[in-house]
Design a protein around this motif. Structure first.
Motif, PDB file in Angstrom:
ATOM      1  N   PRO A  99       0.841  -1.203   0.000  1.00  0.00           N
ATOM      2  CA  PRO A  99       0.000   0.000   0.000  1.00  0.00           C
ATOM      3  C   PRO A  99       0.879   1.257   0.000  1.00  0.00           C
ATOM      4  CG  PRO A  99      -0.694  -1.550   1.708  1.00  0.00           C
ATOM      5  CD  PRO A  99       0.623  -2.040   1.191  1.00  0.00           C
ATOM      6  N   GLU A 100       0.246   2.409  -0.183  1.00  0.00           N
ATOM      7  CA  GLU A 100       0.971   3.675  -0.177  1.00  0.00           C
ATOM      8  C   GLU A 100       1.665   3.896   1.167  1.00  0.00           C
ATOM      9  OE1 GLU A 100      -1.683   6.817  -1.113  1.00  0.00           O
ATOM     10  OE2 GLU A 100      -2.115   6.098  -3.151  1.00  0.00           O
ATOM     11  N   ALA A 101       2.725   4.713   1.132  1.00  0.00           N
ATOM     12  CA  ALA A 101       3.476   5.008   2.358  1.00  0.00           C
ATOM     13  C   ALA A 101       2.582   5.691   3.384  1.00  0.00           C
ATOM     14  CB  ALA A 101       4.667   5.889   2.021  1.00  0.00           C
ATOM     15  N   LEU A 102       3.005   5.599   4.640  1.00  0.00           N
ATOM     16  CA  LEU A 102       2.227   6.177   5.734  1.00  0.00           C
ATOM     17  C   LEU A 102       2.140   7.689   5.627  1.00  0.00           C
ATOM     18  CD1 LEU A 102       3.666   4.196   8.802  1.00  0.00           C
ATOM     19  CD2 LEU A 102       1.404   3.910   7.762  1.00  0.00           C
ATOM     20  N   THR A 103       0.991   8.206   5.985  1.00  0.00           N
ATOM     21  CA  THR A 103       0.879   9.648   6.165  1.00  0.00           C
ATOM     22  C   THR A 103       1.444   9.996   7.542  1.00  0.00           C
ATOM     23  OG1 THR A 103      -1.298   9.548   7.227  1.00  0.00           O
ATOM     24  CG2 THR A 103      -1.245   9.642   4.812  1.00  0.00           C
ATOM     25  N   GLU A 104       1.693  11.261   7.746  1.00  0.00           N
ATOM     26  CA  GLU A 104       2.214  11.698   9.040  1.00  0.00           C
ATOM     27  C   GLU A 104       1.219  11.390  10.162  1.00  0.00           C
ATOM     28  OE1 GLU A 104       3.777  15.815  11.225  1.00  0.00           O
ATOM     29  OE2 GLU A 104       3.533  15.741   9.032  1.00  0.00           O
ATOM     30  N   ALA A 105      -0.077  11.591   9.876  1.00  0.00           N
ATOM     31  CA  ALA A 105      -1.093  11.322  10.895  1.00  0.00           C
ATOM     32  C   ALA A 105      -1.155   9.841  11.234  1.00  0.00           C
ATOM     33  CB  ALA A 105      -2.455  11.804  10.405  1.00  0.00           C
ATOM     34  N   GLU A 106      -1.063   8.975  10.226  1.00  0.00           N
ATOM     35  CA  GLU A 106      -1.082   7.523  10.473  1.00  0.00           C
ATOM     36  C   GLU A 106       0.121   7.112  11.318  1.00  0.00           C
ATOM     37  OE1 GLU A 106      -3.293   5.604   6.556  1.00  0.00           O
ATOM     38  OE2 GLU A 106      -1.171   6.163   6.422  1.00  0.00           O
ATOM     39  N   ALA A 107       1.293   7.629  10.976  1.00  0.00           N
ATOM     40  CA  ALA A 107       2.500   7.284  11.732  1.00  0.00           C
ATOM     41  C   ALA A 107       2.376   7.730  13.187  1.00  0.00           C
ATOM     42  CB  ALA A 107       3.717   7.929  11.076  1.00  0.00           C
ATOM     43  N   ASP A 108       1.838   8.921  13.401  1.00  0.00           N
ATOM     44  CA  ASP A 108       1.680   9.421  14.771  1.00  0.00           C
ATOM     45  C   ASP A 108       0.732   8.519  15.575  1.00  0.00           C
ATOM     46  OD1 ASP A 108       3.367  11.516  14.255  1.00  0.00           O
ATOM     47  OD2 ASP A 108       1.762  12.996  13.924  1.00  0.00           O
ATOM     48  N   ARG A 109      -0.354   8.109  14.957  1.00  0.00           N
ATOM     49  CA  ARG A 109      -1.334   7.286  15.676  1.00  0.00           C
ATOM     50  C   ARG A 109      -0.801   5.888  15.945  1.00  0.00           C
ATOM     51  NH1 ARG A 109      -5.896   9.696  11.653  1.00  0.00           N
ATOM     52  NH2 ARG A 109      -6.130  11.718  12.736  1.00  0.00           N
ATOM     53  N   LEU A 110      -0.077   5.326  15.002  1.00  0.00           N
ATOM     54  CA  LEU A 110       0.500   3.997  15.209  1.00  0.00           C
ATOM     55  C   LEU A 110       1.579   4.028  16.285  1.00  0.00           C
ATOM     56  CD1 LEU A 110       0.721   2.794  11.500  1.00  0.00           C
ATOM     57  CD2 LEU A 110      -0.679   1.762  13.301  1.00  0.00           C
ATOM     58  N   ALA A 111       2.246   5.161  16.429  1.00  0.00           N
ATOM     59  CA  ALA A 111       3.307   5.282  17.436  1.00  0.00           C
ATOM     60  C   ALA A 111       2.758   5.610  18.807  1.00  0.00           C
ATOM     61  CB  ALA A 111       4.296   6.365  17.009  1.00  0.00           C
ATOM     62  N   ALA A 112       1.516   6.052  18.879  1.00  0.00           N
ATOM     63  CA  ALA A 112       0.938   6.501  20.150  1.00  0.00           C
ATOM     64  C   ALA A 112       0.544   5.321  21.030  1.00  0.00           C
ATOM     65  CB  ALA A 112      -0.284   7.382  19.872  1.00  0.00           C
ATOM     66  N   ALA A 113       0.448   5.606  22.323  1.00  0.00           N
ATOM     67  CA  ALA A 113      -0.036   4.593  23.265  1.00  0.00           C
ATOM     68  C   ALA A 113      -1.537   4.399  23.077  1.00  0.00           C
ATOM     69  CB  ALA A 113       0.257   5.040  24.699  1.00  0.00           C
ATOM     70  N   VAL A 114      -2.065   3.329  23.686  1.00  0.00           N
ATOM     71  CA  VAL A 114      -3.508   3.074  23.632  1.00  0.00           C
ATOM     72  C   VAL A 114      -4.229   4.276  24.226  1.00  0.00           C
ATOM     73  CG1 VAL A 114      -5.391   1.610  24.457  1.00  0.00           C
ATOM     74  CG2 VAL A 114      -3.183   0.593  23.810  1.00  0.00           C
ATOM     75  N   PRO A 115      -5.224   4.820  23.541  1.00  0.00           N
ATOM     76  CA  PRO A 115      -5.928   6.011  24.043  1.00  0.00           C
ATOM     77  C   PRO A 115      -6.535   5.775  25.428  1.00  0.00           C
ATOM     78  CG  PRO A 115      -6.529   5.565  21.755  1.00  0.00           C
ATOM     79  CD  PRO A 115      -5.727   4.393  22.227  1.00  0.00           C
ATOM     80  N   ASP A 116      -6.452   6.792  26.270  1.00  0.00           N
ATOM     81  CA  ASP A 116      -7.013   6.692  27.622  1.00  0.00           C
ATOM     82  C   ASP A 116      -8.533   6.780  27.633  1.00  0.00           C
ATOM     83  OD1 ASP A 116      -4.481   6.502  28.749  1.00  0.00           O
ATOM     84  OD2 ASP A 116      -4.282   8.687  28.933  1.00  0.00           O
ATOM     85  N   ASP A 117      -9.100   7.341  26.566  1.00  0.00           N
ATOM     86  CA  ASP A 117     -10.536   7.612  26.567  1.00  0.00           C
ATOM     87  C   ASP A 117     -11.352   6.580  25.790  1.00  0.00           C
ATOM     88  OD1 ASP A 117      -9.512   8.266  24.130  1.00  0.00           O
ATOM     89  OD2 ASP A 117     -10.574  10.190  23.933  1.00  0.00           O
ATOM     90  N   LEU A 118     -10.820   5.360  25.602  1.00  0.00           N
ATOM     91  CA  LEU A 118     -11.594   4.308  24.955  1.00  0.00           C
ATOM     92  C   LEU A 118     -12.866   4.040  25.741  1.00  0.00           C
ATOM     93  CD1 LEU A 118      -9.185   1.433  23.835  1.00  0.00           C
ATOM     94  CD2 LEU A 118     -10.237   3.193  22.429  1.00  0.00           C
ATOM     95  N   GLN A 119     -13.979   3.938  25.053  1.00  0.00           N
ATOM     96  CA  GLN A 119     -15.215   3.509  25.686  1.00  0.00           C
ATOM     97  C   GLN A 119     -15.108   2.014  26.014  1.00  0.00           C
ATOM     98  OE1 GLN A 119     -17.879   5.612  26.460  1.00  0.00           O
ATOM     99  NE2 GLN A 119     -16.316   7.112  25.912  1.00  0.00           N
ATOM    100  N   PRO A 120     -15.799   1.552  27.054  1.00  0.00           N
ATOM    101  CA  PRO A 120     -15.709   0.121  27.406  1.00  0.00           C
ATOM    102  C   PRO A 120     -16.014  -0.804  26.238  1.00  0.00           C
ATOM    103  CG  PRO A 120     -16.804   1.330  29.153  1.00  0.00           C
ATOM    104  CD  PRO A 120     -16.621   2.297  28.024  1.00  0.00           C
ATOM    105  N   TRP A 121     -17.031  -0.490  25.424  1.00  0.00           N
ATOM    106  CA  TRP A 121     -17.382  -1.362  24.295  1.00  0.00           C
ATOM    107  C   TRP A 121     -16.279  -1.382  23.253  1.00  0.00           C
ATOM    108  CZ3 TRP A 121     -17.835   0.599  19.343  1.00  0.00           C
ATOM    109  CH2 TRP A 121     -17.977   1.988  19.220  1.00  0.00           C
ATOM    110  N   GLN A 122     -15.557  -0.263  23.114  1.00  0.00           N
ATOM    111  CA  GLN A 122     -14.429  -0.237  22.185  1.00  0.00           C
ATOM    112  C   GLN A 122     -13.277  -1.085  22.718  1.00  0.00           C
ATOM    113  OE1 GLN A 122     -14.037   4.056  22.202  1.00  0.00           O
ATOM    114  NE2 GLN A 122     -14.769   4.203  20.079  1.00  0.00           N
TER     115      GLN A 122
END
Length: 430
Positions: A99-122
């Motif tokens: 696939p196409e190379a990562l966008t800057e936003a995709e790279a940032d999100r993949l590098a980030a920790a698991v979000p603190d605000d996940l809903q329980p169902w998520q």
């Protein structure tokens, strides 16, 4: 194929599944047929990517802030498979089929920790509209139970005791990594492999071809065991389907007595004939709904076993696409089917006989609520504790975590390391 091409293929399959609402297995098969250059190993990896993306869709989409097929596939590779961002970047840059190379936003999100605000169902990877039903059953363990349903399932097998025994078969299957199951005395298991791992093709084994064992999840084995079928009895498997539980009941009966296999859908019943022959079962009559009735069995059965049609929420590990397709209407349709099946199947139970109701669902509307409804409308039936049957037939085994006041049992991947299953036992008293 390299991983870049495999990722591109997984994205293509996920897009087809999402856009056209098609069964994932069908799309994967068609992809393989139209891409002959892809070897069996490639197809396995692509399938693993697709299924793991679907298993974890809600949590991965929340992490990526995007639920498109590309986001899910890339997050599966980096996060679920723990390949890491650097490895993905290399794959995307060096493989011309990637696939196409990562966008800057995709790279940032993949590098980030698991979000603190996940809903329980998520966090649990359970559809949002089903979350209240999950918490009604599992309470504070609902997220844990949901996460377990989002993992890969093992390959479970049931020893055919008419032809072999577990100790002998475990030796023959030693090269596959098979071990005895923790609860079922006749079960064998090959644990799921992570990431790119490929499971052995057990249907190619001599023992499978000769009927020494069959494929059956441990929860399904336990449901058949707790039914308590005995040699010499008259037993009706009312929703026999492909015959997995029918074969387990026949083995418990030691080929003695009479076992009737019936299903209102003759197409679901079709595979049973070959399986019966392979297993060496001689005490089964298959009643085809198109050419025969069950009128002669009314009031005659020592045991009627119902593996009721249901939403399949307990087998999401094996069919992850189904959990995102499930609707309120589908749930209501299955509940109506269950009422119909129970009200018809009861006619075949003799006084003193038992009616066993099982589903591969975890939703209370399909399980305990259905039994409560049935008992309130049928004073000639009384509950029998499935928990008591468990402790009698499985001495020393851990008791299931989810038990109703009646003694109905719910098995789950997190609590019993099986598929999700509900089991209730009733007795006809008059």
């Amino acid at each position: 194929m390299k991983d870049g091409g495999r990722l591109a293929a997984a994205i293509e399959v996920l897009d087809e599944v999402e856009r056209r609402h098609r069964p994932v297995q069908v799309v994967l098969k068609e992809w393989g047929s139209s891409h002959r250059f892809a070897g069996s190993g490639d197809r396995t990896v692509i399938g693993n990517l697709v299924f793991d993306a679907l298993r974890n869709r809600a949590s991965l989409a929340a992490h990526m802030q995007d639920e498109c097929p590309r986001a899910l596939a890339l997050a599966t590779y980096v996060l679920t498979w723990d390949k890491g961002l650097e490895a993905l970047t290399t794959v995307l840059n060096e493989d011309r089929h990637a696939p196409e190379a990562l966008t800057e936003a995709e790279a940032d999100r993949l590098a980030a920790a698991v979000p603190d605000d996940l809903q329980p169902w998520q966090a649990a990877d359970v559809p949002e509209w089903l979350w209240p039903k999950f918490t009604a059953v599992f309470g504070g363990d609902a997220v844990t139970e949901g996460r377990a349903l989002a993992q890969r399932a093992p390959v479970d097998m049931r020893v055919n005791t008419l032809k072999s025994d577990r100790e002998k078969l475990l030796k023959k299957l030693g090269h596959t990594g098979a071990q005895g199951t923790g609860l079922s005395p006749h079960g064998m298991r090959i644990e799921a492999k992570p990431g790119l791992g490929r499971m052995p093709h057990v249907q190619a084994e001599e023992g499978y071809r000769k009927g020494w064992f069959d494929l059956q999840d441990e929860a399904s084995q336990l449901a058949a065991l707790l039914a308590g079928a005995q040699p010499g009895q008259q037993v009706l498997d009312y929703c026999a389907g492909g015959g997995g539980k029918t074969l387990a009941l026949a083995a418990a009966m030691q080929n003695k007595g009479q076992l009737y296999a019936y299903d209102a859908d003759r197409l679901r019943l079709a595979p049973i004939h070959e399986r019966l022959q392979r297993a060496g079962v001689r005490n089964i009559q298959v009643r085809d709904p198109a050419s025969s009735t069950l009128d002669d069995l009314k009031g005659q059965m020592d045991l009627v076993f119902i593996d009721a049609p249901c939403t399949g929420t307990g087998v999401w590990r094996r069919r992850p696409d189904s959990k995102w397709k499930l609707t309120e209407k589908a749930l209501n349709d299955r509940m109506n089917d269950q009422v119909h099946v129970l009200d018809n199947a009861k006619e075949y139970v003799k006084v003193g006989g038992r009616l066993v109701y099982a589903t591969c669902s975890l939703l209370p509307e399909e399980n305990a609520d259905q039994i409560s409804r049935f008992l309130s409308a049928n004073a000639d039936f009384a509950p029998v504790s499935a928990l008591d049957s468990w402790t009698a037939m499985l001495p020393g085994k851990p008791v299931p975590a989810y038990v109703t006041e009646r003694g109905d049992l719910t098995l789950t991947p997190a609590s019993t390391k099986t598929d999700g299953f509900f089991i209730a036992i009733l007795e006809r008293t008059a």
